[in-house]
Design a protein around this motif. Structure first.
Motif, PDB file in Angstrom:
ATOM      1  N   ILE A   1       0.855  -1.180   0.000  1.00 32.35           N
ATOM      2  CA  ILE A   1       0.000   0.000   0.000  1.00 32.35           C
ATOM      3  C   ILE A   1       0.899   1.241   0.000  1.00 32.35           C
ATOM      4  O   ILE A   1       1.909   1.292   0.706  1.00 32.35           O
ATOM      5  N   PRO A   2       0.575   2.277  -0.787  1.00 30.63           N
ATOM      6  CA  PRO A   2       1.428   3.464  -0.862  1.00 30.63           C
ATOM      7  C   PRO A   2       1.708   4.083   0.503  1.00 30.63           C
ATOM      8  O   PRO A   2       0.878   4.035   1.418  1.00 30.63           O
ATOM      9  N   ALA A   3       2.891   4.693   0.634  1.00 32.72           N
ATOM     10  CA  ALA A   3       3.343   5.230   1.918  1.00 32.72           C
ATOM     11  C   ALA A   3       2.407   6.310   2.455  1.00 32.72           C
ATOM     12  O   ALA A   3       2.139   6.366   3.665  1.00 32.72           O
ATOM     13  N   LEU A   4       1.913   7.196   1.601  1.00 33.43           N
ATOM     14  CA  LEU A   4       1.014   8.256   2.064  1.00 33.43           C
ATOM     15  C   LEU A   4      -0.257   7.667   2.666  1.00 33.43           C
ATOM     16  O   LEU A   4      -0.786   8.183   3.658  1.00 33.43           O
ATOM     17  N   VAL A   5      -0.755   6.597   2.064  1.00 34.56           N
ATOM     18  CA  VAL A   5      -1.966   5.951   2.560  1.00 34.56           C
ATOM     19  C   VAL A   5      -1.675   5.257   3.895  1.00 34.56           C
ATOM     20  O   VAL A   5      -2.447   5.372   4.857  1.00 34.56           O
ATOM     21  N   ARG A   6      -0.569   4.532   3.957  1.00 28.88           N
ATOM     22  CA  ARG A   6      -0.210   3.847   5.205  1.00 28.88           C
ATOM     23  C   ARG A   6      -0.016   4.852   6.332  1.00 28.88           C
ATOM     24  O   ARG A   6      -0.441   4.620   7.469  1.00 28.88           O
ATOM     25  N   ASP A   7       0.621   5.965   6.023  1.00 23.67           N
ATOM     26  CA  ASP A   7       0.851   6.988   7.035  1.00 23.67           C
ATOM     27  C   ASP A   7      -0.471   7.528   7.572  1.00 23.67           C
ATOM     28  O   ASP A   7      -0.660   7.645   8.792  1.00 23.67           O
ATOM     29  N   ALA A   8      -1.409   7.852   6.671  1.00 20.86           N
ATOM     30  CA  ALA A   8      -2.715   8.375   7.104  1.00 20.86           C
ATOM     31  C   ALA A   8      -3.452   7.350   7.957  1.00 20.86           C
ATOM     32  O   ALA A   8      -4.021   7.687   9.004  1.00 20.86           O
ATOM     33  N   ALA A   9      -3.437   6.093   7.523  1.00 22.30           N
ATOM     34  CA  ALA A   9      -4.128   5.040   8.272  1.00 22.30           C
ATOM     35  C   ALA A   9      -3.496   4.849   9.649  1.00 22.30           C
ATOM     36  O   ALA A   9      -4.202   4.728  10.662  1.00 22.30           O
ATOM     37  N   ASN A  10      -2.187   4.818   9.699  1.00 20.82           N
ATOM     38  CA  ASN A  10      -1.509   4.548  10.969  1.00 20.82           C
ATOM     39  C   ASN A  10      -1.607   5.711  11.945  1.00 20.82           C
ATOM     40  O   ASN A  10      -1.617   5.508  13.161  1.00 20.82           O
ATOM     41  N   ARG A  11      -1.660   6.932  11.439  1.00 21.79           N
ATOM     42  CA  ARG A  11      -1.853   8.071  12.347  1.00 21.79           C
ATOM     43  C   ARG A  11      -3.215   7.976  13.029  1.00 21.79           C
ATOM     44  O   ARG A  11      -3.350   8.292  14.220  1.00 21.79           O
ATOM     45  N   ASP A  12      -4.219   7.543  12.276  1.00 25.87           N
ATOM     46  CA  ASP A  12      -5.535   7.350  12.888  1.00 25.87           C
ATOM     47  C   ASP A  12      -5.512   6.165  13.846  1.00 25.87           C
ATOM     48  O   ASP A  12      -6.070   6.231  14.956  1.00 25.87           O
ATOM     49  N   ASN A  13      -4.875   5.081  13.421  1.00 24.78           N
ATOM     50  CA  ASN A  13      -4.805   3.904  14.291  1.00 24.78           C
ATOM     51  C   ASN A  13      -3.996   4.192  15.549  1.00 24.78           C
ATOM     52  O   ASN A  13      -4.270   3.620  16.613  1.00 24.78           O
ATOM     53  N   LEU A  14      -3.021   5.073  15.453  1.00 19.97           N
ATOM     54  CA  LEU A  14      -2.223   5.451  16.618  1.00 19.97           C
ATOM     55  C   LEU A  14      -3.122   6.028  17.712  1.00 19.97           C
ATOM     56  O   LEU A  14      -2.979   5.693  18.896  1.00 19.97           O
TER      57      LEU A  14
ATOM     58  N   GLY B   1       6.315  18.214  13.556  1.00 20.60           N
ATOM     59  CA  GLY B   1       6.514  18.739  12.202  1.00 20.60           C
ATOM     60  C   GLY B   1       7.968  18.957  11.824  1.00 20.60           C
ATOM     61  O   GLY B   1       8.293  19.882  11.068  1.00 20.60           O
ATOM     62  N   ARG B   2       8.860  18.105  12.341  1.00 18.23           N
ATOM     63  CA  ARG B   2      10.289  18.275  12.040  1.00 18.23           C
ATOM     64  C   ARG B   2      10.624  17.774  10.645  1.00 18.23           C
ATOM     65  O   ARG B   2       9.857  17.082  10.007  1.00 18.23           O
ATOM     66  N   GLN B   3      11.814  18.136  10.190  1.00 18.05           N
ATOM     67  CA  GLN B   3      12.355  17.646   8.918  1.00 18.05           C
ATOM     68  C   GLN B   3      13.477  16.663   9.190  1.00 18.05           C
ATOM     69  O   GLN B   3      14.205  16.822  10.165  1.00 18.05           O
ATOM     70  N   PRO B   4      13.662  15.649   8.352  1.00 17.29           N
ATOM     71  CA  PRO B   4      12.808  15.256   7.231  1.00 17.29           C
ATOM     72  C   PRO B   4      11.412  14.845   7.716  1.00 17.29           C
ATOM     73  O   PRO B   4      11.255  14.420   8.864  1.00 17.29           O
ATOM     74  N   PRO B   5      10.401  14.947   6.857  1.00 15.96           N
ATOM     75  CA  PRO B   5       9.046  14.587   7.276  1.00 15.96           C
ATOM     76  C   PRO B   5       8.942  13.120   7.658  1.00 15.96           C
ATOM     77  O   PRO B   5       9.596  12.261   7.074  1.00 15.96           O
ATOM     78  N   MET B   6       8.119  12.849   8.649  1.00 15.00           N
ATOM     79  CA  MET B   6       7.939  11.486   9.148  1.00 15.00           C
ATOM     80  C   MET B   6       6.755  10.816   8.467  1.00 15.00           C
ATOM     81  O   MET B   6       5.721  11.448   8.226  1.00 15.00           O
ATOM     82  N   PHE B   7       6.912   9.524   8.183  1.00 12.51           N
ATOM     83  CA  PHE B   7       5.840   8.708   7.637  1.00 12.51           C
ATOM     84  C   PHE B   7       5.708   7.473   8.528  1.00 12.51           C
ATOM     85  O   PHE B   7       6.669   6.710   8.684  1.00 12.51           O
ATOM     86  N   LEU B   8       4.518   7.309   9.106  1.00 16.81           N
ATOM     87  CA  LEU B   8       4.267   6.166   9.988  1.00 16.81           C
ATOM     88  C   LEU B   8       3.773   5.001   9.136  1.00 16.81           C
ATOM     89  O   LEU B   8       2.614   4.947   8.738  1.00 16.81           O
ATOM     90  N   LEU B   9       4.667   4.055   8.864  1.00 19.39           N
ATOM     91  CA  LEU B   9       4.374   2.963   7.930  1.00 19.39           C
ATOM     92  C   LEU B   9       3.853   1.705   8.624  1.00 19.39           C
ATOM     93  O   LEU B   9       3.454   0.753   7.952  1.00 19.39           O
ATOM     94  N   GLY B  10       3.877   1.700   9.945  1.00 17.03           N
ATOM     95  CA  GLY B  10       3.372   0.543  10.671  1.00 17.03           C
ATOM     96  C   GLY B  10       3.287   0.852  12.154  1.00 17.03           C
ATOM     97  O   GLY B  10       4.136   1.579  12.688  1.00 17.03           O
ATOM     98  N   ILE B  11       2.257   0.335  12.812  1.00 17.89           N
ATOM     99  CA  ILE B  11       2.110   0.514  14.253  1.00 17.89           C
ATOM    100  C   ILE B  11       1.208  -0.595  14.773  1.00 17.89           C
ATOM    101  O   ILE B  11       0.267  -1.014  14.088  1.00 17.89           O
ATOM    102  N   GLY B  12       1.503  -1.105  15.960  1.00 13.37           N
ATOM    103  CA  GLY B  12       0.671  -2.166  16.518  1.00 13.37           C
ATOM    104  C   GLY B  12       1.139  -2.532  17.918  1.00 13.37           C
ATOM    105  O   GLY B  12       2.262  -2.215  18.310  1.00 13.37           O
ATOM    106  N   ASP B  13       0.259  -3.201  18.674  1.00 13.62           N
ATOM    107  CA  ASP B  13       0.596  -3.567  20.050  1.00 13.62           C
ATOM    108  C   ASP B  13       0.805  -5.066  20.220  1.00 13.62           C
ATOM    109  O   ASP B  13       0.953  -5.540  21.351  1.00 13.62           O
TER     110      ASP B  13
END
Length: 596
Positions: free
Chosen positions: A261-274, A306-318
């Motif tokens: 799944i594209p990184a932008l999509v994974r990041d959006a999903a994982n931020r919500d799941n976080l 909001g630091r640089q380089p921008p962060m992408f959350l590609l996976g998260i889980g417990d």
């Protein structure tokens, strides 16, 4: 009020779907508002304003972003609940209509109570008189039994009974669906007020679980969990915008952790799941949950900074010791992508969120000096062994290779996903393993086809990688690079065959004791715990210079700091820059160190 078959027949499922569309639009507006705050307003404020007023304004904007995030989640859940309800009710409508059509074709009459009247049939076997008609219902079945043993039953009776049963089943199932979704819809409401406290996110986590359970047949069965990353990418590309939005709202945990799944999509999903994960863990008081919650909060803090380089959350889980995959820089657009696997003691906790994420960030910053089109990932996608103090059984696990083998399989699939979603024709990929993570990378190279797309491999602080020669790692020995500090005890653990004393030391007190005890038994033949010493001439990799690091034993006591500074540009600039050069595809500029 009891549902009737006439009400089910006349139900307008399209109205439910229309309501779902309305909630979907509300969810999208909340998402757009949140995105504008995070990408425009907060960044603009940070870039132009300083002082207490600016900090207060930023705090209020962050709170508004949190509120919109909650609205996005809840409105998305409402949309999927209504769509799923319509989907299930429509299936019962179809079953009902098929039964009514059969009744009409047979000239049967279906009554308001669901009973079915059927006509008389041709004469019986003996007297030839017409067989009487009757009425079939769910409670009784007149006409199925003949009045005497010599008269045949009316052949219309079983057909009528079948229709009555189908009508009753459709109505009964629809009523159960209505009851089940009514309970869920009653739960989907927000607390009063302008703030979204942690307890509300706890409720949201429960809401999401309830909707996921209800929508199993509607959405979950469509997620290609067993497909390849390439097939998952194609699946996602083939969905409509509305379908994607629903998957993201209801299954952020699945979509966010799905390789391909594209990184932008994974990041959006994982931020919500976080947010949902933090809400779930806040409701628990056990040590593991609180430890993971601290790690999640620190990751959330960095994402919001909001630091640089921008962060992408590609996976998260417990699950297990926790999962977290973070990229600094977009791995789908970068020409160079490295993925670092941490080792001993790595787990989803505050230490990982601060220190292991810093290693990836330092690598990204260093790599971008040599090529701005670069991203660096920290990959905690497996249960790394824990030290004896953290996990008594972990001391045994670190001696074994099972966790590395399982982790290597998952890491290989992740890198395959990175390769598939990268937009460059031939991206440069680098696998980096530290400590036990180097053994995990070694295991990944031994799967069929090696690690997909990987050009270079970096091993630092390695106790061996499970193979005897660099060329066995599948990228050519000139593309295997090793950093081993003189005072890093993990790079000198003796082999299993050499040191019974080392085993005892490792079980009793970890690598330091194993080193002290095992060094006495070390035969000096370049064999380490997991195979040939990667820094040795016999292994054949390219060794780059690193700082020797603090001594194991000094007047200040025992120190393992030499094992943890390879990525730090302040404590070991030579090693950090060497890693950056390799990750940027500039290994020809690398300085070489003599083998051990």
């Amino acid at each position: 009020m009891t549902l009737t078959w006439a009400q089910l027949r006349d139900l307008k499922c399209g109205e439910l779907e229309g309501a779902a569309d309305g909630w979907g639009k509300a969810s999208n507006r909340a998402d757009a508002g949140r995105d504008r705050i995070e990408t425009q307003l907060l960044n603009g404020l940070r870039g132009t304003q300083r002082g207490e007023a600016a900090e207060a304004a930023a705090g209020r904007l962050k709170q508004l972003s949190q509120n919109l995030s909650y609205a996005y989640t809840e409105c998305g859940l409402l949309r999927t609940t209504l769509n799923s309800m319509a989907h299930e009710l429509r299936a019962q409508q179809r079953a009902l209509r098929e039964a009514l059509d059969d009744a009409e074709s047979l000239k049967f009459a279906v009554h308001a109570d669901g009973s079915v009247t059927y006509p008389a049939a041709d004469g019986g076997l003996i007297d030839g008189r017409p067989l009487p008609g009757g009425t079939a219902s769910v409670a009784a079945a007149p006409g199925l039994l003949p009045p005497s043993g010599l008269v045949a039953p009316n052949p219309n009776a079983p057909k009528a009974q079948d229709i009555a049963d189908r009508v009753a089943k459709a109505v009964r199932t629809a009523a159960e669906i209505d009851w089940r979704y009514a309970r869920i819809l009653r739960r989907l409401k927000a607390e009063e007020g302008l703030k979204v406290p942690g307890a509300t996110w706890t409720d949201a986590a429960g809401d999401a679980a309830a909707v996921r359970d209800a929508a199993r047949g509607y959405l979950k069965d469509g997620i290609p969990l067993d497909a390849s990353p390439a097939e998952r990418k194609a699946w996602w590309a083939g969905l409509t915008d509305e379908q994607r939005e629903e998957y993201l709202a209801v299954y952020p945990d699945r979509i966010g952790n799905l390789d391909g799944i594209p990184a932008l999509v994974r990041d959006a999903a994982n931020r919500d799941n976080l947010q949902l994960l933090m809400g779930k863990l806040e409701a628990r008081d056990d040590t593991k949950s609180q430890t993971q919650l601290a790690g999640l909060r620190e990751i959330d803090r960095q994402l919001r900074a909001g630091r640089q380089p921008p962060m992408f959350l590609l996976g998260i889980g417990d699950e297990g010791n926790g999962r977290a995959i973070v990229s600094f820089g977009n791995p789908d657009t970068a020409r160079n992508v490295s993925a670092y696997v941490p080792g001993l003691s790595a787990a989803l906790d505050e230490d990982f969120a601060k220190n292991d994420l810093k290693r990836a960030r330092d690598t990204a910053i260093g790599t971008q000096v040599h090529d701005p089109s670069s991203a660096a990932i920290v990959w905690l996608g497996y249960d790394a062994p824990q030290t004896p103090l953290d996990d008594p059984l972990g001391s045994f696990a670190v001696m074994g290779e099972e966790r590395a083998e399982r982790g290597g399989l998952a890491y290989g699939k992740f890198m395959e996903g990175v390769k598939v979603t990268n937009e460059n024709e031939d991206p440069h990929l680098t696998a980096i393993g530290h400590s036990y993570g180097s053994r995990t990378v070694g295991a990944a190279t031994q799967r069929d086809g090696g690690i997909p797309g990987v050009d270079d491999i970096v091993l630092v602080g390695s106790p061996g990688v499970g193979v005897e020669r660099a060329e066995d790692l599948g990228v050519g020995k000139d593309h295997v690079f090793v950093g081993a500090a003189e005072h890093d005890v993990v790079t000198k653990l003796p082999s299993k065959q050499q040191s019974v004393a080392g085993v005892v030391g490792l079980i009793a007190a970890g690598p330091a004791a194993a080193y002290v005890a095992g060094d006495i038994a070390d035969q000096g033949d370049d064999d380490l715990w997991f195979g040939k010493d990667p820094a040795s001439a016999a292994f054949g990799a390219r060794r780059f210079p690193v700082d020797e690091g603090p001594s194991l034993i000094s007047g200040k006591g025992i120190s393992l700091d030499a094992h943890g500074q390879y990525f730090d540009p302040d404590r070991d600039a030579s090693s950090a820059n060497s890693i950056a050069l390799i990750a940027a595809g500039r290994s020809e500029r690398l300085k070489n160190e003599e083998h051990r």
